[in-house]
Each structure stands twice: as structure tokens, then as C-alpha cells.
Write a protein that holds these residues in place. Structure first.
Motif: not given
Length: 405
Positions: A15-28, A47-59
């Protein structure tokens, strides 16, 4: 503005490496819908992203640890089968323009194949590619031995594979494809200088440099009681391999009489009060340590060799002593040694004398610091999140033109 689905697994190292990328996508102006578990909601929403939880099946969760690669094949392929139907419904409802997925999210690749949506793969470690990375004989033998030893697991894996292929009319090309999930474009969070044999991978791979240091650390400032004239050694085994009390006792024995200050980060299951802590030591739980801030002032970083920690150290020009805990970290350590940025020690041989000797070697040999600074420059020159977003938008734009034609 485009809508983007971003799939990741619930581990800090991914997750940590993705946060800078996501923040920049949102900025754009992109609307990023980021799938993960609730424990990462705050980080993702920052980061400004919309969080969505995986399905309850995701273990799968961050407490899952295995050294068995056939378990990884089974779990990740099983998860894909369990959640694909719901993800397909999400695509029908939200109509994302493209998908970005971590290299260990086969459901991201499978969903892209099913829906014919452009997809981008992201590598949080060095790219593992047969013609671009020489797999050691030991790794190949270990993989073969693991497969033979776990035939029941592999039977389950093949059963799931066939079920996915039959139901969705897609192809899972190999078992390694379940872990790598390569696409037409693959973003690698490192520089071409750190990636071995990067010249052979330049067509489908974009080396955009590390990104985890662009995250926001929600950790209070840590005041160290130290002599600022002395060098600071930072010891951290990350967020998973950090509960080995014997190793931490070895560290206190090794450095208790050295003219250095030591900050040691330990796991939640360690009772700090049971440790014999020398006067030159500060010991904290890993979640109490603002790693990025500490790295700015430390002289040596002793770490497990996770890609994020390794590159964060090098980003601040800090020489490394790596003690790998598993195969992936051993590959990272090989690059640290190859580039002259640090030393690699086998965990089975990391006694107090060897630890002390290694620290003294780095303290007296300036080449380690010089090489770490050179690697830092290569990370900066790679472009970071800004370059990654340029590569993504260019690729998606080309795919749109092709689809129109």
C-alpha cells in the motif's frame, strides 16, 4: 476526468508505495476508487481517493505470513475466484476507464481481461522477469522442491485455475503469472539503475522510482535522547518480521559499548520491559517510529531488506546492512550489494560480533555513503509519481484511440 479502479493487497509494503501515485492521479483530476481493507482506509483516503472495502469473501489480511509459494498461488487465485463476480458488477455500475493493480492482485488482471478494460500493473519490488533477472539456482531448486512437496496444494491451485478459465473464458498462462500479473505496461517503483538487467525490460516496463516516501506518516514526533555528535544506527525489521526477540538481544549485545546511538524498532508481541536496554539505545514499537523522519538523521540503517525500507534508506543516502528474512528480500539485498550501497548478512550467521564488525566497516568506508547518494540521485531522476502518471495517461490515451479506430 476518468474513473479508475485501483486494486491492492492489505500489506503496508504494497500500500505505501502506491499512495504517492494515487495522490498524483487525484491531483490530475482522476477519480480513484481504491480497493482494500478497513485497516488501510485512513491512509488511502488521505490521498483523496475513494476507499472501497473488498467483499466479505475476501479473507486475506496483514497477519497472513507464509514461506510456501504454493500457498500464495492457492490463496491469491482463490481470492480472485471468490470476488470476481462482484467486481464485474462494480464495473457495470461505475464504468471505470482503466484499472491499476498491484502485481499480486490476479483479480485485477482477470477483471481487465473479462471486461476488456485497459490495465496497468505495478511492481512494489524489483521486476522478476526471466530475461531480465537471473533467478538463482537456489531459488529455482527451492521452487521445484516446494511444488513437489505440496502436491495437494497444487492440485487445488489447478482446479481453481481451470474453474476461472472455464467460467470467464480467459487464460491464466502459468502459476508465476498469478504472482506477477504482467500487463502491456508495468510500473516498477525503482530506478533502472537499481533494477538488474533493466536494459532488457525497457519496452514493457517503466522505472519510475520509489514512491513510498511520499506517504503521510500519522506518527507523533519521536524525541531521541542522544548525543548528536555520535552516529545514529536505526534497526528495523519492518512490520512483519519484527518479533524475533533473540535478534534484538543480539543487537543490544553487539552495540552496547560502541560510541554510537541506536534506535531499535520492535514488533507488537515484544514486551520491551523484558529487554536489557543499554544507555545508548532507544527501543520503540514500530508504529511509534516515524521512519522517514528518522532516516533523515541516521547514518546506518539495519533492515530486513523489504523494498520500501531499502529504498527509503537509499532515498536519504543512508548505507544499509540487510538481513533478509525471505527470498524476495534476498533478491533486494543482492542489488544493494551489487550497487555498493551496503552489506548483506545471512540471518543464521548474524551474531553480535558480525553485526558489530559490519557497522564498523560502514562507519570507516565512505564508499557506502557515496554509493547510497548516487542511488538516491537515480531515484529522483526516475521521476516519481509525476512520471508514473504521465506514463499511465499516455498509455490509456493510446488504448482509447485504438478502440475508436
Amino acid at each position: 476526468m476518468s474513473k479508475v479502479f485501483f486494486f491492492n493487497i492489505p500489506f503496508h509494503g504494497h500500500v505505501n508505495p502506491s499512495l504517492g501515485l494515487v495522490q498524483e492521479l487525484v491531483k490530475n483530476g482522476e477519480e480513484v476508487i481504491y480497493y482494500n481493507l478497513d485497516s488501510f482506509r485512513e491512509k488511502i483516503e488521505s490521498t483523496g481517493a475513494v476507499f472501497r472495502r473488498y467483499s466479505s469473501k475476501f479473507y486475506l489480511d496483514e497477519n497472513y505470513v507464509t514461506y510456501n509459494i504454493t500457498d500464495l498461488f492457492r490463496v491469491h487465485l482463490d481470492l480472485s475466484e471468490l470476488i470476481l463476480d462482484e467486481l464485474i458488477e462494480d464495473v457495470k455500475r461505475d464504468k471505470p476507464a482503466y484499472i491499476i493493480h498491484d502485481t499480486m492482485c490476479p483479480w485485477g488482471k482477470h477483471l481487465a481481461q473479462i471486461t476488456n478494460i485497459p490495465a496497468i500493473n505495478t511492481f512494489t519490488t524489483i521486476a522478476l522477469e526471466p530475461d531480465g533477472f537471473i533467478l538463482t539456482a537456489g531459488f529455482v531448486l527451492a521452487l521445484a522442491f516446494n511444488t513437489v512437496k505440496n502436491i495437494p496444494n497444487m492440485i487445488k491451485v489447478r482446479k481453481i485455475k481451470k474453474a476461472i478459465e472455464s467460467k470467464y473464458n480467459i487464460k491464466v498462462h502459468s502459476m508465476m503469472d498469478v504472482m506477477l500479473n504482467k500487463e502491456e505496461i508495468n510500473l516498477v517503483y525503482t530506478s533502472k539503475e537499481f533494477q538488474p538487467k533493466s536494459e532488457k525490460l525497457m519496452k514493457r516496463y517503466k522505472f519510475v522510482g520509489p514512491s513510498s516516501m511520499y506517504r503521510k506518516e500519522n506518527v507523533p514526533e519521536l524525541k531521541l535522547n542522544r548525543n548528536t555528535k555520535r552516529q545514529l544506527l536505526f534497526i528495523s525489521m519492518g512490520t512483519i518480521f519484527n518479533n524475533n526477540i533473540d535478534f534484538f538481544n543480539t543487537c543490544t549485545e553487539a552495540f552496547k559499548n560502541m560510541e554510537i546511538d541506536v534506535l531499535m524498532s520492535v514488533g507488537k508481541s515484544i514486551d520491551i520491559s523484558t529487554l536489557i536496554i543499554p544507555e545508548n539505545f532507544t527501543v520503540k514499537y514500530y508504529f511509534e517510529v516515524p521512519q522517514l523522519e528518522i532516516l533523515k538523521e541516521c547514518s546506518i540503517f539495519m533492515t530486513h531488506g523489504g523494498m520500501n525500507s531499502t529504498q527509503e534508506g537509499l532515498f536519504y543516502g543512508v548505507p544499509l546492512i540487510i538481513i533478509p528474512q525471505q527470498q524476495e528480500q534476498a533478491h533486494v539485498a543482492m542489488q544493494v550489494v551489487r550497487t555498493g550501497c551496503g552489506i548483506c548478512l545471512k540471518k543464521s550467521k548474524a551474531n553480535s560480533d558480525l553485526l558489530k564488525e559490519s557497522v564498523q566497516k560502514i562507519m570507516t568506508d565512505n564508499s557506502y555513503r557515496e554509493n547510497a547518494l548516487r542511488m538516491r540521485d537515480s531515484f529522483i531522476n526516475a521521476g516519481g509519481p509525476e512520471q508514473a502518471v504521465k506514463d499511465i495517461l499516455l498509455y490509456v490515451g493510446k488504448k482509447r484511440i485504438v478502440n475508436i479506430l
